[in-house]
Design a protein around this motif. Structure first.
Motif, PDB file in Angstrom:
ATOM      1  N   GLY A 174      -2.257  -0.990  11.085  1.00  0.00           N
ATOM      2  CA  GLY A 174      -0.988  -1.627  10.776  1.00  0.00           C
ATOM      3  C   GLY A 174       0.091  -0.694  10.278  1.00  0.00           C
ATOM      4  N   LEU A 175      -0.160   0.601  10.263  1.00  0.00           N
ATOM      5  CA  LEU A 175       0.879   1.540   9.838  1.00  0.00           C
ATOM      6  C   LEU A 175       2.019   1.507  10.856  1.00  0.00           C
ATOM      7  N   PRO A 176       3.265   1.358  10.376  1.00  0.00           N
ATOM      8  CA  PRO A 176       4.365   1.336  11.333  1.00  0.00           C
ATOM      9  C   PRO A 176       4.639   2.729  11.917  1.00  0.00           C
ATOM     10  N   ALA A 199       2.516  10.133   4.996  1.00  0.00           N
ATOM     11  CA  ALA A 199       3.746  10.561   5.681  1.00  0.00           C
ATOM     12  C   ALA A 199       4.765   9.434   5.682  1.00  0.00           C
ATOM     13  N   ILE A 200       4.346   8.252   6.141  1.00  0.00           N
ATOM     14  CA  ILE A 200       5.277   7.126   6.254  1.00  0.00           C
ATOM     15  C   ILE A 200       5.743   6.684   4.858  1.00  0.00           C
ATOM     16  N   ALA A 201       4.852   6.783   3.863  1.00  0.00           N
ATOM     17  CA  ALA A 201       5.213   6.389   2.495  1.00  0.00           C
ATOM     18  C   ALA A 201       6.377   7.226   1.965  1.00  0.00           C
ATOM     19  N   GLN A 202       6.454   8.473   2.400  1.00  0.00           N
ATOM     20  CA  GLN A 202       7.506   9.354   1.890  1.00  0.00           C
ATOM     21  C   GLN A 202       8.812   9.259   2.684  1.00  0.00           C
ATOM     22  N   LEU A 242       0.828  -1.208   0.000  1.00  0.00           N
ATOM     23  CA  LEU A 242       0.000   0.000   0.000  1.00  0.00           C
ATOM     24  C   LEU A 242       0.864   1.260   0.000  1.00  0.00           C
ATOM     25  N   LEU A 243       1.937   1.193   0.787  1.00  0.00           N
ATOM     26  CA  LEU A 243       2.789   2.379   0.905  1.00  0.00           C
ATOM     27  C   LEU A 243       3.457   2.732  -0.423  1.00  0.00           C
ATOM     28  N   ASP A 244       3.569   1.748  -1.308  1.00  0.00           N
ATOM     29  CA  ASP A 244       4.157   2.021  -2.623  1.00  0.00           C
ATOM     30  C   ASP A 244       3.184   2.713  -3.580  1.00  0.00           C
ATOM     31  N   LYS A 245       1.907   2.750  -3.236  1.00  0.00           N
ATOM     32  CA  LYS A 245       0.912   3.348  -4.144  1.00  0.00           C
ATOM     33  C   LYS A 245       0.877   4.867  -3.994  1.00  0.00           C
TER      34      LYS A 245
END
Ligand SMILES: *Cc1c(COP(=O)(O)O)cnc(C)c1O
Length: 424
Positions: A261-263, A227-230, A44-47
């Motif tokens: 589940g977001l780290p 935020a975490i994705a970046q 998901l974080l890659d999207k």
């Protein structure tokens, strides 16, 4: 999505009902029956933001909105970015102020407008809300031009900044603004009177747009993932997020993101002198004091509406409130940290900078900090220019409206007058 009333678990509603109703019986807040972790958070974080947000909201809301509907709603609502700006090697600013009214409330306000439209059965709705500045602007712009929705916003005459007033009192159309001769509390009391008036409520299809609405919260969950994705992958597991808090909706959304589940290693609550929650976390007693005005006025709240949701979440997840960091800052400390952060090369404003300052004092050497920047510095032009001794150019959103005529109606703080106006 099923939700229950925190004060009375026997009251259970769908997402659509919770959005339309706002509050449950006895002023109880609605809370999700279940927050199941997402299957593959890394993928998901890659999207990109919109595709990822659609997936998160579909998972949370379930069958009440189709994939196609959500795609269209999120695409319309989240039409601006939430960039993560690097401030230092271990410190980032999540900029939530790139929307049309330059505050994070655009995310929730715009998604709520989409939800009310999607769940509309054609009857006329009147959104009545009181504002001390930011919420009014976000709601007005989010609902502007939507069919079957009338918006009426009350604000205290002369007690919001001239730029804030221009931002939402120059739209016209389905947005009506009323300058009340009185305080924000007077405006809020008039809104409450209206909600207690069953005849009026029925006649105009009264609805509220305040921050306890569940649609605003689920929308805000999405930018924590952004935020975490970046963040560089190596820093993801050590992320600590500091949230400048008033009504604690923003923090609630962050905690829901973690439950999905977001780290996020931990969260830190940052408040101004209105420090009910920091004192509660330190001493264990809930002891709200009289609200005092501060430089960070959007956080001038001593009885935060959303706190019961925070406690409920810790309870159902089996988390310990001791894991929550906290601190409060005075105006004097806010001024000093605004100067210090500016000297380090980042221009902030009185809300976000409190989170930065608290983060600096509590971040461990192996952690990476993120602080939420909840408003554009130009929205607090007077105080930022005064503290930093600089001149701030007006962003386009404000400059575009600065010379337009105000369209507000004027009214005494008298509910009978408001009732007459709404019924006309
Ligand atoms: C509303 C607001 C806050 C407080 O957010 P909550 O979700 O109420 O805790 C902080 N900063 C700004 C600029 C705001 O407008």
């Amino acid at each position: 999505m099923k939700l229950y009333n925190i004060k009375d678990h026997s009251e259970q509603v769908s997402f659509a009902q919770a959005v339309k109703q706002g509050l449950g019986r006895g002023q109880g807040l609605f809370f999700p029956e279940q927050i199941a972790p997402l299957a593959d958070v890394d993928a998901l974080l890659d999207k990109p933001l919109v595709a990822r947000s659609v997936a998160i909201l579909k998972h949370l809301i379930g069958d009440e909105l189709s994939q196609e509907q959500l795609q269209q709603m999120v695409g319309t609502a989240f039409s601006f970015p939430a960039p993560l700006a690097k401030v230092a090697d271990n410190c980032y600013a999540l900029e939530l102020f790139h929307g049309p009214t330059l505050a994070f409330k655009d995310f929730g306000g715009r998604f709520m407008a989409q939800c009310l439209t999607a769940f509309s059965t054609g009857e006329k709705i009147t959104i009545l809300t009181a504002t001390s500045g930011d919420t009014g602007a976000a709601v007005a712009h989010a609902f502007y031009g939507l069919p079957n929705i009338e918006v009426v916003i009350l604000y205290p005459e002369g007690k919001i900044s001239p730029l804030q007033e221009k931002l939402f009192c120059t739209l016209g159309g389905n947005i009506r603004t009323i300058a009340i001769k009185g305080t924000f509390d007077d405006c809020q009391a008039m809104v409450k009177n209206a909600f207690d008036d069953e005849e009026l409520k029925k006649a105009i299809g009264l609805n509220s747009a305040n921050s306890i609405n569940i649609s605003r919260l689920v929308a805000q969950v999405c930018y924590y993932f952004e935020a975490i994705a970046q963040l560089p992958k190596a820093q993801r597991e050590q992320a600590v997020i500091a949230v400048p808090s008033g009504n604690f909706g923003n923090l609630t959304a962050g905690l829901i993101a973690k439950a999905l589940g977001l780290p996020v290693k931990r969260f830190i609550v940052a408040t101004n002198a209105n420090d009910t929650v920091p004192r509660y976390l330190a001493e264990g007693t809930w002891d709200p004091k009289e609200t005092v005005p501060t430089l960070s006025n959007a956080m001038d709240v001593s009885r935060p509406n959303n706190w019961p949701r925070v406690e409920e979440l810790f309870k159902v997840k089996g988390w310990d409130l001791k894991e929550l960091g906290y601190a409060a800052r005075t105006d004097e400390e806010t001024r000093a940290s605004l100067k210090k952060l500016n000297a380090e090369g980042y221009l902030c404003e009185p809300h976000g900078v409190i989170a930065w300052d608290v983060l600096q004092s509590q971040l461990a050497a192996d952690e990476t900090g993120i602080f939420l920047c909840t408003a554009h510095p130009a929205k607090f032009k007077e105080s930022v220019e005064d503290i930093l001794q600089i001149e701030l150019p007006l962003p386009k959103a404000l400059a575009d409206r600065a010379d337009l005529p105000l369209l507000s109606t004027f009214m005494p703080a008298d509910f009978a007058k408001l009732r007459e106006y709404l019924m006309a």
